[in-house]
Design a protein around this motif. Sequence first.
Motif, PDB file in Angstrom:
ATOM      1  N   ARG A  99       0.886  -1.261  -0.176  1.00 16.21           N
ATOM      2  CA  ARG A  99      -0.022  -0.013   0.079  1.00 16.21           C
ATOM      3  C   ARG A  99       0.806   1.314   0.039  1.00 16.21           C
ATOM      4  N   GLU A 100       1.783   1.333   0.911  1.00 17.39           N
ATOM      5  CA  GLU A 100       2.559   2.401   1.103  1.00 17.39           C
ATOM      6  C   GLU A 100       3.705   2.507   0.333  1.00 17.39           C
ATOM      7  N   GLU A 107      -7.699   3.482  -5.088  1.00 18.24           N
ATOM      8  CA  GLU A 107      -7.622   4.549  -6.299  1.00 18.24           C
ATOM      9  C   GLU A 107      -6.934   3.716  -7.242  1.00 18.24           C
ATOM     10  N   TRP A 108      -5.844   3.303  -6.886  1.00 12.67           N
ATOM     11  CA  TRP A 108      -5.221   2.759  -8.117  1.00 12.67           C
ATOM     12  C   TRP A 108      -5.855   1.481  -8.883  1.00 12.67           C
ATOM     13  N   ALA A 109      -6.467   0.672  -7.902  1.00 13.93           N
ATOM     14  CA  ALA A 109      -7.117  -0.242  -8.649  1.00 13.93           C
ATOM     15  C   ALA A 109      -8.511  -0.042  -9.405  1.00 13.93           C
ATOM     16  N   ALA A 110      -9.121   1.145  -8.835  1.00 14.38           N
ATOM     17  CA  ALA A 110     -10.327   1.431  -9.584  1.00 14.38           C
ATOM     18  C   ALA A 110      -9.953   2.009 -10.915  1.00 14.38           C
ATOM     19  N   PHE A 120     -16.106  -4.861  -5.316  1.00 13.95           N
ATOM     20  CA  PHE A 120     -15.575  -5.894  -4.697  1.00 13.95           C
ATOM     21  C   PHE A 120     -14.063  -6.068  -4.490  1.00 13.95           C
ATOM     22  N   VAL A 121     -13.397  -5.630  -5.594  1.00 16.73           N
ATOM     23  CA  VAL A 121     -12.101  -6.072  -5.480  1.00 16.73           C
ATOM     24  C   VAL A 121     -11.440  -4.478  -5.400  1.00 16.73           C
ATOM     25  N   GLY A 123      -7.679  -1.997  -3.959  1.00 17.52           N
ATOM     26  CA  GLY A 123      -6.394  -2.262  -3.591  1.00 17.52           C
ATOM     27  C   GLY A 123      -6.090  -3.031  -2.726  1.00 17.52           C
ATOM     28  N   ASP A 124      -6.916  -2.767  -1.418  1.00  7.11           N
ATOM     29  CA  ASP A 124      -6.694  -3.679  -0.387  1.00  7.11           C
ATOM     30  C   ASP A 124      -6.782  -5.177  -0.430  1.00  7.11           C
ATOM     31  N   THR A 125      -7.857  -5.442  -1.336  1.00  9.02           N
ATOM     32  CA  THR A 125      -7.923  -6.901  -1.814  1.00  9.02           C
ATOM     33  C   THR A 125      -6.677  -7.478  -2.448  1.00  9.02           C
ATOM     34  N   ILE A 126      -6.214  -6.740  -3.385  1.00  7.70           N
ATOM     35  CA  ILE A 126      -4.935  -6.893  -3.984  1.00  7.70           C
ATOM     36  C   ILE A 126      -3.764  -7.279  -3.326  1.00  7.70           C
ATOM     37  N   CYS A 127      -3.772  -6.513  -2.354  1.00  6.54           N
ATOM     38  CA  CYS A 127      -2.590  -6.334  -1.515  1.00  6.54           C
ATOM     39  C   CYS A 127      -2.732  -7.664  -0.489  1.00  6.54           C
TER      40      CYS A 127
END
Length: 164
Positions: A99-100, A107-110, A120-121, A123-127
Amino acid sequence: MAHNEEAKRTLRQMAKFAVVGVLNTLVDFAVFQALNLTLGWVYAAQVIGYTFGVINSYLWNSNWTFRAQRTRSLREITLFLLVNLLSLGVSLGMIWLLRETVGITNEWAARWMPLALAGFVKGDTICKLIATGFAIAVNYLGNRLFVFREKPDASERARAENED
């Protein structure tokens, strides 16, 4: 011949561990997603989800994967918890790093996520998915090497004592 049997036993054990790991990950991920999507507490969601996965893990691994090696002793339970705390620390550290430092954010994932998955998915989900791979490796090695070690049989113990 004995080496071949040991290799087969290890592969079967790894396969069982993988099945249990999938179940743990599903439990962990479901709790994580529910909490993170509704409350937005990524680190708290990770700790709580992981805790549910750990409970599931101990029940399945001690009763199925490592049944022949389990002792259900205070030592075993303590080591199991320590390995899982280390694994949780690795997963939290990886989530923070991704993340950091890497910049995998909601926002990146969106920006590139298909609209059907965007709710549902995150950035936190990807992390979390990436961090889970690292945590699984730490967890397997810790359980295999420290928690549910092979117990030498009486003849192996006697031979080891005679060699010393």
